[in-house]
Write an enzyme that holds these catalytic residues in place. Structure first.
Site, PDB file in Angstrom:
ATOM      1  N   TRP A 197       0.826  -1.198   0.000  1.00  0.00           N
ATOM      2  CA  TRP A 197       0.000   0.000   0.000  1.00  0.00           C
ATOM      3  C   TRP A 197       0.865   1.255   0.000  1.00  0.00           C
ATOM      4  O   TRP A 197       0.653   2.186  -0.752  1.00  0.00           O
ATOM      5  CB  TRP A 197      -0.909  -0.043   1.224  1.00  0.00           C
ATOM      6  CG  TRP A 197      -1.872   1.092   1.311  1.00  0.00           C
ATOM      7  CD1 TRP A 197      -2.821   1.442   0.395  1.00  0.00           C
ATOM      8  CD2 TRP A 197      -1.974   2.033   2.381  1.00  0.00           C
ATOM      9  NE1 TRP A 197      -3.512   2.530   0.821  1.00  0.00           N
ATOM     10  CE2 TRP A 197      -3.017   2.924   2.049  1.00  0.00           C
ATOM     11  CE3 TRP A 197      -1.303   2.207   3.591  1.00  0.00           C
ATOM     12  CZ2 TRP A 197      -3.393   3.969   2.867  1.00  0.00           C
ATOM     13  CZ3 TRP A 197      -1.688   3.245   4.408  1.00  0.00           C
ATOM     14  CH2 TRP A 197      -2.718   4.121   4.054  1.00  0.00           C
ATOM     15  N   GLN A 206       3.373   5.902  -3.179  1.00  0.00           N
ATOM     16  CA  GLN A 206       4.495   6.670  -3.691  1.00  0.00           C
ATOM     17  C   GLN A 206       4.539   6.614  -5.204  1.00  0.00           C
ATOM     18  O   GLN A 206       4.774   7.598  -5.870  1.00  0.00           O
ATOM     19  CB  GLN A 206       5.798   6.143  -3.125  1.00  0.00           C
ATOM     20  CG  GLN A 206       6.053   6.743  -1.777  1.00  0.00           C
ATOM     21  CD  GLN A 206       7.309   6.208  -1.151  1.00  0.00           C
ATOM     22  OE1 GLN A 206       7.835   5.194  -1.608  1.00  0.00           O
ATOM     23  NE2 GLN A 206       7.771   6.865  -0.131  1.00  0.00           N
ATOM     24  N   HIS A 263      46.918  42.350 -30.502  1.00  0.00           N
ATOM     25  CA  HIS A 263      46.104  41.438 -31.302  1.00  0.00           C
ATOM     26  C   HIS A 263      44.805  42.128 -31.741  1.00  0.00           C
ATOM     27  O   HIS A 263      44.471  42.159 -32.927  1.00  0.00           O
ATOM     28  CB  HIS A 263      45.798  40.177 -30.466  1.00  0.00           C
ATOM     29  CG  HIS A 263      44.908  39.187 -31.126  1.00  0.00           C
ATOM     30  ND1 HIS A 263      45.362  37.978 -31.590  1.00  0.00           N
ATOM     31  CD2 HIS A 263      43.591  39.211 -31.409  1.00  0.00           C
ATOM     32  CE1 HIS A 263      44.365  37.309 -32.117  1.00  0.00           C
ATOM     33  NE2 HIS A 263      43.266  38.032 -32.022  1.00  0.00           N
ATOM     34  N   GLU A 264      44.109  42.722 -30.782  1.00  0.00           N
ATOM     35  CA  GLU A 264      42.841  43.378 -31.118  1.00  0.00           C
ATOM     36  C   GLU A 264      43.081  44.596 -32.004  1.00  0.00           C
ATOM     37  O   GLU A 264      42.324  44.849 -32.939  1.00  0.00           O
ATOM     38  CB  GLU A 264      42.081  43.778 -29.854  1.00  0.00           C
ATOM     39  CG  GLU A 264      41.649  42.603 -28.967  1.00  0.00           C
ATOM     40  CD  GLU A 264      40.850  41.546 -29.709  1.00  0.00           C
ATOM     41  OE1 GLU A 264      40.132  41.892 -30.681  1.00  0.00           O
ATOM     42  OE2 GLU A 264      40.951  40.360 -29.342  1.00  0.00           O
ATOM     43  N   HIS A 293      43.282  43.428 -35.582  1.00  0.00           N
ATOM     44  CA  HIS A 293      41.974  43.228 -36.225  1.00  0.00           C
ATOM     45  C   HIS A 293      41.381  44.569 -36.648  1.00  0.00           C
ATOM     46  O   HIS A 293      40.920  44.731 -37.783  1.00  0.00           O
ATOM     47  CB  HIS A 293      40.984  42.597 -35.233  1.00  0.00           C
ATOM     48  CG  HIS A 293      41.182  41.138 -34.981  1.00  0.00           C
ATOM     49  ND1 HIS A 293      41.264  40.207 -35.983  1.00  0.00           N
ATOM     50  CD2 HIS A 293      41.271  40.433 -33.821  1.00  0.00           C
ATOM     51  CE1 HIS A 293      41.406  38.999 -35.448  1.00  0.00           C
ATOM     52  NE2 HIS A 293      41.420  39.105 -34.132  1.00  0.00           N
ATOM     53  N   ASP A 309      40.210  32.550 -34.526  1.00  0.00           N
ATOM     54  CA  ASP A 309      40.266  33.369 -35.738  1.00  0.00           C
ATOM     55  C   ASP A 309      40.629  32.517 -36.940  1.00  0.00           C
ATOM     56  O   ASP A 309      40.039  32.643 -38.015  1.00  0.00           O
ATOM     57  CB  ASP A 309      41.348  34.460 -35.594  1.00  0.00           C
ATOM     58  CG  ASP A 309      41.006  35.476 -34.517  1.00  0.00           C
ATOM     59  OD1 ASP A 309      39.816  35.571 -34.162  1.00  0.00           O
ATOM     60  OD2 ASP A 309      41.933  36.161 -34.049  1.00  0.00           O
TER      61      ASP A 309
HETATM   62 ZN    ZN Z   1      41.335  37.627 -32.675  1.00  0.00          ZN
END
Ligand code: ZN
Ligand code: ADP
Ligand code: MG
Length: 638
Positions: free
Chosen positions: A147, A152, A445-446, A449, A521
């Protein structure tokens, strides 16, 4: 607004048959009652005729003195009736009989004969219970345990017993809170026009049927993720005021074999009962992939599910007033059988929103958000080319969160602008500290770009440069197109490749070394070069030959293992890709060497302030004799 749908009247609740636990349940309840009743009775029996208790020896003495008329024997109880009409109760030893007991106590047989002795069985119910108890007790406990378990199971595991039933979420037409209409969907004009016809049919089927028009059974919504396919499907149901059954393709394929197919059956049955209705299969590519290619491991379950969908759609009568809608962002991988006439033959494409649509979407999602006076949604729309409806929704939300975090009660333009970057690139990670050397490398690096992007005529103008790491990138250069564009030209692609390589080139020239920074990249630019050669026919050597369909490799039934071109062409492709990359590299290298002073200026400023906005950036490059891009330039090119 969210995608939540009501669970009201969902399949698992409807039409539940009396479960197999019913029987067990009644057995255990029965046993429980039996137990209670019998204990009640035994209490009653015990407290029966109220008699004084006396010791057995006293009773023997009284019998010897002739004061006792009769003795009733009930099990081990001896109830004695005295001359003065009083009854008293004593207990004998359990193993010996009454006569034995009395003789043992030294009573003569004559004295005993004077007393009337009645032997009675122990009282019925309690006696039987005593007899059965050894068997009943364990049974009772087993029943009790079962039961508990079933109680449950009903909570959670019960679903395992209803796995055949469809899991569709249902939105009923009178559900005002869930209701979505075309007004909630901004832009997507063509799609709405197409779908208006379907709404008309669902509202007014007679008009169409009387004239003999055949209404499409299936409509396939195609478009990039987040363009509002799910939203639009719900809006069709909301406009037409019909029941909406939504299920996702991945929900069909779950756990047990054969369940997908039976879910489909249940779903269509339910929808027909509720007609007019819309069945919406979201992400249908999860079940509707090209069959038998071996891609994704030839899944039987998926095939059965797909077959069942096709069978159900074929079995539709036109007057059944049930329309199946499906959505996918990968129409190219769908099984052609799905696209055949009579199935999903109506296809509606939803494009990414253009600038005006973006403004409209922003307006829809700005409801309930108090704005400061300086907010100009137009500007935000301008700055978010390529954003989907879902992106814009989260942009608005992020903006509000930023304002709330700084304890302001109104959302300012500044919040929305920061939200753009957050949605695009992930949150800023100010805590991610770069060492002095890393900072220098990232800044150069930036700057690389940005410089290449500013010098090359067909690259997008620079909006912002930053060396504060965001998401997974150490730094970033934000260059956005001046206009939304549907098409890109070969010249633009070539310039984009050079811009991507700009960071790599600078690292090599400045530090005579390369970090892991530019690996993304390189991947992006190589993939682009490859696409130019194999998809867009942009290489003279390979010529006008689309070797791969755009979007995916499995092209209507053809598997991947056969890519359809010879070893020689394969080698040619590789050499073409290498040539494009090489030329891109040279172009970037020339620019960086020629404008070395500008590069240094940008990088130094970046190291100092970490973020440069467009205006300041343009001032720096103008000072070094580079003209920033204006809108006019772009128009001039075209
Ligand atoms: Zn880059
Ligand atoms: P899809 O199913 O195409 O991936 P959704 O319909 O789930 O996209 O869209 C996600 C959310 O984005 C929607 O709930 C809605 O808030 C927002 N959204 C998307 N497109 C639009 C639109 N054209 N107008 C208003 N909101 C939109
Ligand atoms: Mg969706």
């Amino acid at each position: 607004m969210s995608n939540q749908q009501s669970n009201k009247g969902s399949g698992d609740k409807k039409g539940k048959k009396p479960s197999r636990f019913g029987l067990l349940n009644s057995i255990s309840t029965g046993l429980l009652i039996l137990f209670l009743v019998s204990s009640f009775y035994s209490i009653l029996a015990d407290s029966g005729p109220s008699a004084d208790k006396i010791a057995l020896s006293d009773l023997v003495r009284d019998v010897g003195m002739g004061e006792v008329i009769s003795i009733t024997v009930k099990g081990d109880d001896l109830i004695a009736l005295y001359r003065d009409n009083v009854s008293k109760k004593a207990q004998k030893e359990s193993d010996s009989s009454v006569t034995e007991t009395f003789t043992n106590y030294g009573l003569t047989p004559e004295k005993l004969n004077a007393v009337k002795i009645n032997v009675e069985g122990p009282s019925g119910f309690a006696f039987w219970l005593m007899q059965l108890a050894p068997f009943l007790a364990p049974l009772f406990f087993i029943a009790l345990i079962i039961w508990f378990l079933t109680r449950q199971a009903r909570g959670t595991g019960m679903q395992a017993f209803s796995f055949g039933q469809s899991k569709a979420r249902i939105t009923l037409p009178d559900d005002k809170k869930q209701r979505v209409t075309f007004k909630d969907v901004a832009g997507a004009k063509e799609a709405k026009q197409e779908l208006a016809e379907i709404v008309d049919f669902l509202k007014n089927p007679k008009k169409f049927l009387e004239i003999g028009a055949v209404i499409p059974k299936g409509i396939l919504l195609m478009g990039a993720p987040g363009t509002g396919k799910t939203l639009l499907a719900r809006a069709v149901a909301g406009e037409a005021g019909v029941a909406f059954f939504a299920i996702s393709g991945s929900e069909f394929v779950e756990m047990f074999v054969g369940v997908g197919a039976s879910r489909v059956r249940d779903l269509f049955k339910m929808a027909k009962q509720a007609a007019p209705a819309i069945i919406f299969v979201d992400e249908i590519d999860a079940v509707g992939r090209v069959r038998g290619t071996g891609v994704g491991g030839g899944n039987d379950e998926r095939e059965q599910t797909l077959n069942q969908i096709l069978v159900e759609m074929d079995g539709f009568e036109p007057n059944e007033k049930v329309i199946v809608m499906a959505a996918t962002n990968r129409p190219d991988v769908l099984d052609p059988a799905l696209l055949r006439p009579g199935r999903f033959d109506r296809r509606v494409t939803i494009d990414l929103p253009d600038r005006n649509d973006r403004e409209e979407i922003l307006k829809i999602h700005s409801a309930k958000k108090p704005f400061a006076e300086d907010v100009a949604l137009r500007v935000i729309a301008e700055r978010t080319p390529g954003f989907s409806g879902a992106d814009l929704y989260s942009l608005m939300n992020e903006g509000a969160i930023l304002a709330a975090r700084e304890n302001r009660t109104k959302v300012a333009q500044f919040d929305l602008i920061r939200a753009i970057e957050k949605v695009m690139l992930g949150p800023e990670r100010k805590s991610h500290l770069l060492s002095k050397k890393e900072k220098e490398i990232t800044a150069y690096h930036e700057a690389g770009h940005a410089l290449v992007a500013s010098v090359l005529p067909f690259a997008d103008p620079v909006h912002k440069i930053s060396i504060i790491s965001r998401g997974r990138a150490a730094g970033y250069t934000l260059h956005l197109p001046l206009e939304d564009r549907k098409m890109q030209s070969k010249r633009e692609f070539l310039d984009d490749i050079s811009v991507s390589l700009g960071g790599y080139v600078v690292e090599k020239i400045m530090f005579n070394d390369v970090t892991t920074g530019p690996s993304n990249d390189l991947q992006v630019s190589t993939a682009l070069a490859r696409d130019m050669v194999t998809k867009y026919g942009m290489s003279e050597k390979i010529g006008v030959l689309a070797l791969e369909s755009s979007g995916g490799r499995a092209m209507f039934g053809k598997g991947v293992e056969d890519n359809g071109y010879s070893e020689k062409i394969s080698a040619d492709i590789d050499s073409e890709v290498a040539r494009i990359m090489d030329e891109g590299y040279k172009k970037a290298e020339d620019i960086v060497t020629k404008h070395k002073a500008a590069l240094d200026a940008i990088a130094q400023r970046l190291i100092e302030v970490e973020t440069i906005e467009r205006e300041e950036y343009e001032n720096i490059i103008i000072a070094h004799g580079i003209q920033p891009k204006k809108k006019l330039d772009i128009e001039h090119q075209i």
